[in-house]
Design a protein around this motif. Structure first.
Motif, short mmCIF file in Angstrom:
data_model
loop_
_atom_site.label_atom_id
_atom_site.label_comp_id
_atom_site.label_asym_id
_atom_site.label_seq_id
_atom_site.Cartn_x
_atom_site.Cartn_y
_atom_site.Cartn_z
N GLY A 74 57.94 38.91 26.87
CA GLY A 74 57.13 39.19 26.45
C GLY A 74 56.00 38.29 26.67
N LEU A 75 56.17 37.88 27.19
CA LEU A 75 54.88 36.83 27.72
C LEU A 75 54.17 36.51 29.00
CD1 LEU A 75 53.33 33.58 27.71
CD2 LEU A 75 55.23 32.95 30.16
N ARG A 76 52.75 37.17 28.50
CA ARG A 76 52.18 37.78 29.62
C ARG A 76 51.39 36.74 30.08
NH1 ARG A 76 46.98 39.61 31.25
NH2 ARG A 76 45.99 39.63 29.00
N ALA A 77 50.88 35.52 31.21
CA ALA A 77 50.39 34.13 31.43
C ALA A 77 49.12 34.89 32.75
CB ALA A 77 51.01 33.32 32.08
N SER A 78 47.81 34.74 32.37
CA SER A 78 46.54 35.48 32.85
C SER A 78 45.48 33.68 33.47
CB SER A 78 46.84 36.12 32.40
OG SER A 78 45.60 36.12 31.08
N VAL A 79 44.98 34.35 33.92
CA VAL A 79 44.05 33.78 34.32
C VAL A 79 42.66 34.29 34.31
CG1 VAL A 79 45.60 31.61 35.60
CG2 VAL A 79 44.50 33.61 36.79
N MET A 80 41.17 33.99 34.51
CA MET A 80 40.48 34.66 34.72
C MET A 80 39.89 33.82 35.32
SD MET A 80 40.06 37.22 32.14
CE MET A 80 37.98 37.20 31.97
N ILE A 81 39.92 34.92 37.20
CA ILE A 81 38.69 34.03 38.28
C ILE A 81 38.06 34.60 38.90
CG2 ILE A 81 40.79 35.33 38.82
CD1 ILE A 81 40.97 32.31 41.09
N LYS A 82 37.43 34.10 39.52
CA LYS A 82 36.16 34.82 40.17
C LYS A 82 36.27 35.11 41.74
CE LYS A 82 31.67 34.54 37.85
NZ LYS A 82 30.39 34.43 38.38
N ILE A 83 36.16 35.81 42.38
CA ILE A 83 37.10 36.79 43.35
C ILE A 83 36.20 37.49 44.00
CG2 ILE A 83 39.31 35.32 43.45
CD1 ILE A 83 40.54 38.19 42.70
N PRO A 84 34.86 37.33 44.65
CA PRO A 84 33.79 38.22 44.41
C PRO A 84 34.36 38.08 46.53
CG PRO A 84 33.33 35.52 44.99
CD PRO A 84 34.30 35.38 44.13
N GLU A 85 35.04 37.87 47.81
CA GLU A 85 35.65 38.00 48.93
C GLU A 85 36.42 39.73 48.85
OE1 GLU A 85 33.80 38.21 51.33
OE2 GLU A 85 32.82 36.27 49.99
N LEU A 86 37.45 39.51 47.40
CA LEU A 86 38.35 40.01 46.88
C LEU A 86 37.90 41.71 46.10
CD1 LEU A 86 41.69 37.89 46.96
CD2 LEU A 86 41.66 39.33 48.28
N ASN A 87 37.29 41.20 45.44
CA ASN A 87 36.53 42.14 44.71
C ASN A 87 35.57 43.35 44.77
OD1 ASN A 87 35.26 42.58 41.80
ND2 ASN A 87 33.76 41.97 42.56
N LYS A 88 35.32 42.96 46.86
CA LYS A 88 35.07 43.71 47.61
C LYS A 88 35.60 45.30 47.81
CE LYS A 88 32.08 40.66 49.71
NZ LYS A 88 31.35 40.06 50.67
N ASP A 89 37.36 44.68 47.28
CA ASP A 89 37.63 46.15 47.57
C ASP A 89 39.35 45.90 46.37
OD1 ASP A 89 39.88 47.57 48.51
OD2 ASP A 89 39.87 47.32 50.97
N PRO A 90 38.74 46.10 45.51
CA PRO A 90 39.90 46.19 44.41
C PRO A 90 41.20 47.17 44.76
CG PRO A 90 37.67 46.80 43.44
CD PRO A 90 37.69 48.04 44.97
N HIS A 91 41.26 47.91 45.34
CA HIS A 91 42.60 47.64 46.19
C HIS A 91 43.43 46.79 47.69
CE1 HIS A 91 42.10 52.53 44.25
NE2 HIS A 91 40.94 52.56 44.74
N ALA A 92 42.35 46.41 47.72
CA ALA A 92 43.51 45.71 48.18
C ALA A 92 43.71 44.18 47.93
CB ALA A 92 42.21 45.27 49.71
N LEU A 93 42.98 44.16 46.89
CA LEU A 93 43.15 43.37 45.74
C LEU A 93 44.38 43.13 45.25
CD1 LEU A 93 42.61 40.65 43.74
CD2 LEU A 93 41.21 42.19 41.97
N GLU A 94 44.55 44.77 44.55
CA GLU A 94 45.59 45.48 43.97
C GLU A 94 46.78 44.66 45.16
OE1 GLU A 94 48.07 47.94 40.79
OE2 GLU A 94 45.31 47.54 40.65
N ALA A 95 46.60 45.28 46.52
CA ALA A 95 47.85 45.10 46.66
C ALA A 95 48.59 43.27 47.86
CB ALA A 95 47.57 45.61 48.38
N VAL A 96 47.10 42.45 47.18
CA VAL A 96 47.71 41.69 47.92
C VAL A 96 48.66 40.51 46.08
CG1 VAL A 96 46.25 38.55 47.67
CG2 VAL A 96 45.51 40.41 48.84
N CYS A 97 47.97 40.99 44.77
CA CYS A 97 48.33 40.55 43.54
C CYS A 97 50.38 41.15 43.90
CB CYS A 97 47.54 41.27 42.86
SG CYS A 97 46.00 40.26 41.80
N ASP A 98 49.90 42.54 43.72
CA ASP A 98 51.51 42.26 44.69
C ASP A 98 52.45 41.76 45.21
OD1 ASP A 98 51.26 45.06 43.21
OD2 ASP A 98 51.26 46.20 44.29
N ALA A 99 51.70 41.28 46.32
CA ALA A 99 52.38 40.36 47.09
C ALA A 99 53.32 39.08 46.36
CB ALA A 99 52.03 39.90 48.17
N PHE A 100 52.23 39.04 45.52
CA PHE A 100 52.87 37.49 44.47
C PHE A 100 53.44 37.91 42.87
CE2 PHE A 100 49.68 36.03 47.63
CZ PHE A 100 50.57 35.55 48.02
#
Length: 168
Positions: A74-100
């Motif tokens: 039930g654990l959702r460990a998260s961080v709030m992080i500023k990522i302006p470069e990845l923010n330019k393409d939220p779909h790519a960010l989702e794919a990058v996150c999926d990789a991990f």
């Protein structure tokens, strides 16, 4: 919602999963946040036991709540992080996150926008790994996302997927 004076430890009762435990603080000391979470969790379990009750837990599925996506720890460990470069393409960010095995959420939680390039990134997985393993996996993934963000910032024209391939 019950909380300590510093609002770094919260127990949200009668919420989606009966009781949601939240441990948070500014900065990057994830292990202090996790230690506080464990202390709260252990205290609640001990209080239940002292009163002749126990938390609903299945030997194979882990803790049982009302939301199937939270089976397991039930654990959702998260961080709030500023990522302006990845923010330019939220779909790519989702794919990058999926990789991990991570999941991006907007600044105000699930299905919200990322204000100022600030994202809430957490583990996707809840079942099959221990809490410690999930937190470490999140830390490792976030470290890679920071590396990808830095690679994008210093290599104009590089795509997030190219940066992902370079950083793996």
């Amino acid at each position: 919602i019950f909380h300590n004076d510093n609002k770094t430890a919260l127990a949200w009762c009668n919420e989606e999963d009966h009781c949601r435990i939240i441990s948070m603080q500014s900065g990057g000391d994830v292990w202090s946040v996790f230690s506080r979470f464990c202390q709260i969790s252990d205290t609640i379990a001990a209080a239940a036991k002292k009163n002749g009750a126990k938390l609903m837990e299945h030997p194979k599925l882990g803790f049982l709540g009302t939301c199937p996506s939270n089976l397991g720890t039930g654990l959702r460990a998260s961080v709030m992080i500023k990522i302006p470069e990845l923010n330019k393409d939220p779909h790519a960010l989702e794919a990058v996150c999926d990789a991990f095995d991570l999941q991006p959420r907007g600044s105000s939680g699930e299905h919200s926008a990322a204000v100022g390039g600030k994202w809430d990134i957490s583990n996707k997985q809840r079942i099959g790994l221990s809490e410690v393993q999930l937190v470490q996996k999140m830390i490792d993934g976030i470290s890679k996302i920071i590396e990808i963000e830095e690679t994008l910032a210093s290599n104009a024209g590089m795509t997030p997927m190219q940066a992902l391939a370079k950083c793996q």
